[in-house]
Design a protein around this motif. Sequence first.
Motif, PDB file in Angstrom:
ATOM      1  N   TYR A 228       0.838  -1.211   0.000  1.00 45.96           N
ATOM      2  CA  TYR A 228       0.000   0.000   0.000  1.00 45.96           C
ATOM      3  C   TYR A 228       0.862   1.245   0.000  1.00 45.96           C
ATOM      4  N   THR A 229       0.229   2.363  -0.384  1.00 44.48           N
ATOM      5  CA  THR A 229       0.769   3.696  -0.207  1.00 44.48           C
ATOM      6  C   THR A 229      -0.388   4.594   0.219  1.00 44.48           C
ATOM      7  N   ALA A 230      -0.107   5.707   0.907  1.00 49.44           N
ATOM      8  CA  ALA A 230      -1.175   6.529   1.479  1.00 49.44           C
ATOM      9  C   ALA A 230      -0.930   8.007   1.208  1.00 49.44           C
ATOM     10  N   SER A 231      -2.030   8.779   1.243  1.00 53.22           N
ATOM     11  CA  SER A 231      -1.960  10.218   0.995  1.00 53.22           C
ATOM     12  C   SER A 231      -3.074  10.929   1.733  1.00 53.22           C
ATOM     13  N   ASP A 232      -2.882  12.226   1.949  1.00 59.80           N
ATOM     14  CA  ASP A 232      -3.937  13.050   2.543  1.00 59.80           C
ATOM     15  C   ASP A 232      -4.873  13.620   1.486  1.00 59.80           C
ATOM     16  N   HIS A 233      -4.538  13.427   0.211  1.00 56.79           N
ATOM     17  CA  HIS A 233      -5.370  13.924  -0.887  1.00 56.79           C
ATOM     18  C   HIS A 233      -5.471  12.852  -1.949  1.00 56.79           C
ATOM     19  N   VAL A 234      -6.612  12.770  -2.596  1.00 56.93           N
ATOM     20  CA  VAL A 234      -6.840  11.693  -3.556  1.00 56.93           C
ATOM     21  C   VAL A 234      -5.829  11.724  -4.701  1.00 56.93           C
ATOM     22  N   LEU A 235      -5.355  12.920  -5.075  1.00 56.15           N
ATOM     23  CA  LEU A 235      -4.396  13.040  -6.173  1.00 56.15           C
ATOM     24  C   LEU A 235      -2.947  12.993  -5.697  1.00 56.15           C
ATOM     25  N   GLY A 236      -2.736  12.831  -4.395  1.00 59.10           N
ATOM     26  CA  GLY A 236      -1.394  12.726  -3.864  1.00 59.10           C
ATOM     27  C   GLY A 236      -0.878  14.054  -3.334  1.00 59.10           C
ATOM     28  N   PRO A 237       0.400  14.072  -2.906  1.00 62.81           N
ATOM     29  CA  PRO A 237       1.406  13.026  -3.100  1.00 62.81           C
ATOM     30  C   PRO A 237       1.194  11.836  -2.174  1.00 62.81           C
ATOM     31  N   TYR A 238       1.554  10.656  -2.671  1.00 59.90           N
ATOM     32  CA  TYR A 238       1.448   9.421  -1.910  1.00 59.90           C
ATOM     33  C   TYR A 238       2.791   9.060  -1.289  1.00 59.90           C
ATOM     34  N   SER A 239       2.732   8.398  -0.144  1.00 57.39           N
ATOM     35  CA  SER A 239       3.931   8.125   0.638  1.00 57.39           C
ATOM     36  C   SER A 239       4.855   7.126  -0.040  1.00 57.39           C
ATOM     37  N   ILE A 240       6.154   7.330   0.148  1.00 58.83           N
ATOM     38  CA  ILE A 240       7.174   6.383  -0.266  1.00 58.83           C
ATOM     39  C   ILE A 240       7.987   6.039   0.976  1.00 58.83           C
ATOM     40  N   GLU A 241       8.061   4.769   1.321  1.00 57.47           N
ATOM     41  CA  GLU A 241       8.752   4.343   2.529  1.00 57.47           C
ATOM     42  C   GLU A 241       9.974   3.518   2.173  1.00 57.47           C
ATOM     43  N   ALA A 242      11.110   3.919   2.694  1.00 58.77           N
ATOM     44  CA  ALA A 242      12.342   3.182   2.440  1.00 58.77           C
ATOM     45  C   ALA A 242      12.357   1.874   3.237  1.00 58.77           C
ATOM     46  N   GLY A 243      13.067   0.901   2.707  1.00 56.93           N
ATOM     47  CA  GLY A 243      13.296  -0.339   3.445  1.00 56.93           C
ATOM     48  C   GLY A 243      12.167  -1.334   3.411  1.00 56.93           C
ATOM     49  N   VAL A 244      11.231  -1.198   2.474  1.00 55.69           N
ATOM     50  CA  VAL A 244      10.153  -2.189   2.353  1.00 55.69           C
ATOM     51  C   VAL A 244      10.694  -3.355   1.527  1.00 55.69           C
ATOM     52  N   GLU A 245      10.950  -4.468   2.176  1.00 59.74           N
ATOM     53  CA  GLU A 245      11.633  -5.589   1.532  1.00 59.74           C
ATOM     54  C   GLU A 245      10.696  -6.659   1.011  1.00 59.74           C
ATOM     55  N   ALA A 246       9.406  -6.564   1.346  1.00 61.47           N
ATOM     56  CA  ALA A 246       8.428  -7.560   0.900  1.00 61.47           C
ATOM     57  C   ALA A 246       7.045  -6.944   1.000  1.00 61.47           C
ATOM     58  N   PRO A 247       6.075  -7.441   0.236  1.00 57.00           N
ATOM     59  CA  PRO A 247       4.706  -6.911   0.351  1.00 57.00           C
ATOM     60  C   PRO A 247       4.165  -7.095   1.762  1.00 57.00           C
ATOM     61  N   ARG A 248       3.500  -6.042   2.276  1.00 57.44           N
ATOM     62  CA  ARG A 248       3.136  -6.019   3.688  1.00 57.44           C
ATOM     63  C   ARG A 248       1.717  -6.470   3.997  1.00 57.44           C
ATOM     64  N   ILE A 249       0.839  -6.581   2.994  1.00 53.12           N
ATOM     65  CA  ILE A 249      -0.547  -6.961   3.271  1.00 53.12           C
ATOM     66  C   ILE A 249      -0.799  -8.429   2.928  1.00 53.12           C
ATOM     67  N   LEU A 250      -0.380  -8.846   1.749  1.00 51.59           N
ATOM     68  CA  LEU A 250      -0.524 -10.253   1.342  1.00 51.59           C
ATOM     69  C   LEU A 250       0.754 -10.679   0.626  1.00 51.59           C
TER      70      LEU A 250
END
Length: 343
Positions: A243-265
């Motif tokens: 996933y990525t998240a934002s405070d507005h529908v058009l973004g900007p959307y978050s980018i998180e360093a160090g994500v080594e594998a999918p976090r939801i499924l």
Amino acid sequence: MQVYTNPIHAEYFADPFVWRHDHEYYAIGTGPGDAEGLTPHTTRATIFPLLRSHDMIHWTPAGHALIAPDEALGLNFWAPEIAHAGGLWYLYYSVGHGDKLHQLRVAVSDHPLGPYRDRAQLTNPKDVPFAIDPHPFQDDDGRWYLFHARDFLDTGSDAAGSIRAGTALVVSELETMTRLSKNMHVVLRSYCDWQLYAADRPMYGKIFDWHTLEGPSVIKEGGRYYCIYSGGSWQTDTYGVDYTASDHVLGPYSIEAGVEAPRILKTVPGKVIGPGHCSIAIAPDDSTRMIIYHAWDPEMRARRMCMDELYFEDGIPKSDGPTWTPTELPRERPHTKDYEARV
């Protein structure tokens, strides 16, 4: 409580999109013939299998949705999704020639089960050679947006690391339900190793280490927009949901360093392979969110429809899936503050 066991539909049913209307659930997906491509001049009247259910657990076939459009558009049909607006039903989908020249289109019906007739082109392959996985999203103010995936060839770097060439996520406003604004906003580019689709892949006359983000599905929680997407290669065990998240529908959307594998499924070796391309629907209790996705069986014979609960803890979307044993709907869990507020 009821009990389900994944997969919840035994037949091939990729890219499942589930919605509820008048206390009944509907599902539309990519069928094996849709995904692999029809043969030229094949006599086939309709595209995209449909299912219906009263409880999200027991599904019955309900025909096919889309009346086949002009075969000059292509013979591969992928990832349909449905929106309801102004008394009409809109089917968003992509059509093209294999992994090339895919365009987004929309078809219209006056009934959720169709038949849907092709109405308009949303992206032109002359401008956007490869556009797939349309996801219509309506914000609280009534405006509609279309999230989807398209190709990028440039590379670069930012605080999270290198930005990779490949298929990535964008969003544009729908000026009408059949006309897409040309103002495109990037949601997320690939920046993680696990999102690799293929190394040394020939694309656009060059060779790339090609990365893929696709299958966006957007929900709003606590005033924030969460774009839940799939990444990697759908044909391998690296494919999963993040996933990525934002405070507005058009973004900007978050980018998180160090994500080594999918976090939801993600893959559970020997049990579930490559879970991904999800949609989100509310369970019959009117409060529990369910994430509906496809996954391969361990022998990788077919992508079949599965589901598990999607919940939030401290503003982070999570799932206990993928599951493959009997599971309660809804599933009991310790109540976090965020979960208590939602239910």
